[in-house]
Motif scaffolding. Structure first.
Motif, PDB file in Angstrom:
ATOM      1  N   TYR A 146       0.856  -1.191   0.000  1.00 24.48           N
ATOM      2  CA  TYR A 146       0.000   0.000   0.000  1.00 24.48           C
ATOM      3  C   TYR A 146       0.892   1.240   0.000  1.00 24.48           C
ATOM      4  CZ  TYR A 146      -3.360  -3.551   1.476  1.00 24.48           C
ATOM      5  OH  TYR A 146      -4.141  -4.683   1.552  1.00 24.48           O
ATOM      6  N   TYR A 149       0.478   5.063   1.909  1.00 21.78           N
ATOM      7  CA  TYR A 149       0.576   5.448   3.318  1.00 21.78           C
ATOM      8  C   TYR A 149       1.879   6.204   3.604  1.00 21.78           C
ATOM      9  CZ  TYR A 149      -3.065   2.003   4.648  1.00 21.78           C
ATOM     10  OH  TYR A 149      -4.231   1.281   4.784  1.00 21.78           O
ATOM     11  N   LEU A 151       4.458   6.387   6.539  1.00 19.08           N
ATOM     12  CA  LEU A 151       4.692   5.388   7.592  1.00 19.08           C
ATOM     13  C   LEU A 151       5.878   5.715   8.485  1.00 19.08           C
ATOM     14  CD1 LEU A 151       4.200   2.280   5.271  1.00 19.08           C
ATOM     15  CD2 LEU A 151       2.602   3.058   7.029  1.00 19.08           C
ATOM     16  N   THR A 264      -8.614   1.365   7.521  1.00 21.88           N
ATOM     17  CA  THR A 264      -7.374   1.691   8.217  1.00 21.88           C
ATOM     18  C   THR A 264      -7.685   2.345   9.545  1.00 21.88           C
ATOM     19  OG1 THR A 264      -6.299   2.008   6.084  1.00 21.88           O
ATOM     20  CG2 THR A 264      -5.203   2.934   8.033  1.00 21.88           C
ATOM     21  N   ASP A 266      -6.013   4.334  12.173  1.00 21.78           N
ATOM     22  CA  ASP A 266      -4.841   5.123  12.506  1.00 21.78           C
ATOM     23  C   ASP A 266      -4.592   5.044  14.012  1.00 21.78           C
ATOM     24  OD1 ASP A 266      -3.020   7.347  11.273  1.00 21.78           O
ATOM     25  OD2 ASP A 266      -3.748   8.199  13.171  1.00 21.78           O
ATOM     26  N   ARG A 315      -1.704  10.773   7.118  1.00 19.13           N
ATOM     27  CA  ARG A 315      -1.462   9.344   6.888  1.00 19.13           C
ATOM     28  C   ARG A 315      -1.434   8.999   5.404  1.00 19.13           C
ATOM     29  NH1 ARG A 315       1.301   6.972   9.701  1.00 19.13           N
ATOM     30  NH2 ARG A 315       0.089   7.515  11.560  1.00 19.13           N
ATOM     31  N   ILE A 316      -2.288   9.664   4.615  1.00 19.48           N
ATOM     32  CA  ILE A 316      -2.343   9.424   3.164  1.00 19.48           C
ATOM     33  C   ILE A 316      -2.263  10.792   2.494  1.00 19.48           C
ATOM     34  CG2 ILE A 316      -3.710   8.513   1.248  1.00 19.48           C
ATOM     35  CD1 ILE A 316      -4.935   6.512   3.148  1.00 19.48           C
TER      36      ILE A 316
END
Length: 407
Positions: A146, A149, A151, A264, A266, A315-316
């Motif tokens: 993925y 993301y 990270l 997802t 978080d 996060r995205i």
């Protein structure tokens, strides 16, 4: 006035089972009773809002997962998955009933500390022992699968892409209700406003409806969702369940992701997932999370601007440029003791049964819970999954059967 197809007045003055609340869990129980050849009693479902517009069922995100911290909750969801995959067969092969499936894009739990990672590792052991396909991913493995993301702060992920994701809970609800009514279960548009117990206080003898009728009953099932504590109080019972507000937003992204977004979670508690081919869903709640009035569905617009959107965009990064399509507020029937359901009979008022306190898991747990409640009403015990750990006795003793994997 009752809507078309509904009556406000019960056809009888006594029923073997009165179910308070006709949404997902009440209708599941009604359907499983109607489907059990060993049950030959009469069933009345009392629903205060036959439009279901303010029900938790109507506001659900309709998700399913097996990533729980207790084996019982894993098995409850596994039964739900089996029920969904075999929906038409489960409903007797009725040709009107559609085939259903689960969009198994999975749940992705992200841990940003070793302590949280240890929780995911412990939960993995429970889930795998129960037959779930959960697996742990390093940050590099998450990035490979993925790549959208961010990270930098993540130390571990947990995902299961087998029977975890989205399912059509609304269709299941519609067919449970439709078949139950066709088989003789009576639904009325009314509201239970009082209950009368016997002199010893060991049994609910009757319920009183808002329209004034008094209905004698053999058993009462409390399936009234976020109003569950109010319903229990009518029988002189206290339960640690209260309405908690949960917010949902549906949005599009200027630059859509190139693959499905797992649900997802978080580390902040904000969650997001794929919703349609080009739409996404995000949800969460404020840090201050008090009980609310069951009629309070006001949106908190500052929550989106100040917390939800910044979190998902961090996060995205592709979610920095998005457009909200719709939004709503709904309620969890939140169990403040241990975030787990309360099911089965009361310890003293023996004919009062609970289906309360699901803390956000009610829709996905409804097949197993309806079956279990119908078994208790028919046989006086459970024939499949043993729900004893979730019964009221633990509430009475203040003995938590804790579920740590809540959202």
């Amino acid at each position: 006035m009752a809507p078309a197809g509904w009556s406000a007045t019960p056809a009888r003055s006594t029923y073997d089972v009165v179910i308070v609340g006709g949404a997902m869990l009440g209708s599941s129980t009604a359907w499983f009773l109607s489907d059990n050849p060993d049950f030959d009693g009469s069933v009345l479902v009392v629903e205060r809002d036959p439009s279901y517009a303010q029900s938790a069922t109507a506001h659900t995100n309709s998700c399913i997962r097996q990533q729980f911290s207790s084996a019982l909750n894993v098995r409850i969801s596994q039964f739900a998955a089996d029920f969904i995959h075999n929906f038409r067969d489960r409903l007797g092969g009725d040709p009107r009933v559609p085939d259903l499936s689960i969009q198994s894009y999975g749940y992705m739990y992200l841990a940003d500390t070793e302590r949280f990672a240890d929780v995911l590792r412990a939960n993995l052991a429970v889930q795998r022992a129960a037959g779930a396909a959960t697996r742990l991913l390093t940050p590099d493995e998450i990035a490979a699968a993925y790549p959208f993301y961010a990270l930098d702060d993540i130390v571990l992920g947990s995902i299961n892409t087998v029977d975890e994701g989205y399912w059509d809970g609304g269709t299941v609800f519609d067919w449970w209700r439709r078949q139950a009514r066709e088989r003789g279960v009576e639904y009325v548009a009314n509201e239970v406003v009082a209950m009368t117990r016997n002199a010893a206080g060991t049994k609910v003898e009757s319920v009183t409806l808002k329209s004034g009728e008094t209905i004698a009953c053999g058993n009462v099932v409390n399936a009234s969702g976020p109003r569950g504590a109010r319903t229990a109080a009518m029988a002189g019972i206290e339960i640690p369940v209260e309405p908690r507000k949960r917010f949902t937003w549906i949005f599009t992204a200027v630059t859509p992701l190139d693959r499905d977004l797992p649900l997802t979670i978080d580390p902040s508690g904000v969650h997001m997932r794929q919703d349609g081919p080009t739409t996404y869903l995000a949800g969460g709640h404020a840090d201050l999370d008090p009980p609310v009035d069951p009629e309070d569905f006001a949106m908190d617009h500052a929550l989106w601007q100040d917390h939800i959107w910044p979190t998902i965009a961090t996060r995205i990064p592709q979610f920095e440029a998005i457009r909200v399509i719709t939004e709503w507020a709904g309620h969890y029937d939140y169990n403040t003791l241990d975030h787990n359901a309360i099911v089965g009979p009361h310890t003293r008022v023996s004919n009062f049964l609970f289906l309360n306190g699901f803390s956000g898991h009610g829709l996905q747990q409804s097949p197993a819970m309806g079956r279990a409640t119908a078994e208790w009403l028919t046989y006086g015990g459970y024939r499949n999954l043993d729900m004893t750990p979730l019964q009221f006795e633990r509430i009475e003793q203040g003995r938590a059967f804790a579920e740590t994997a809540i959202i």
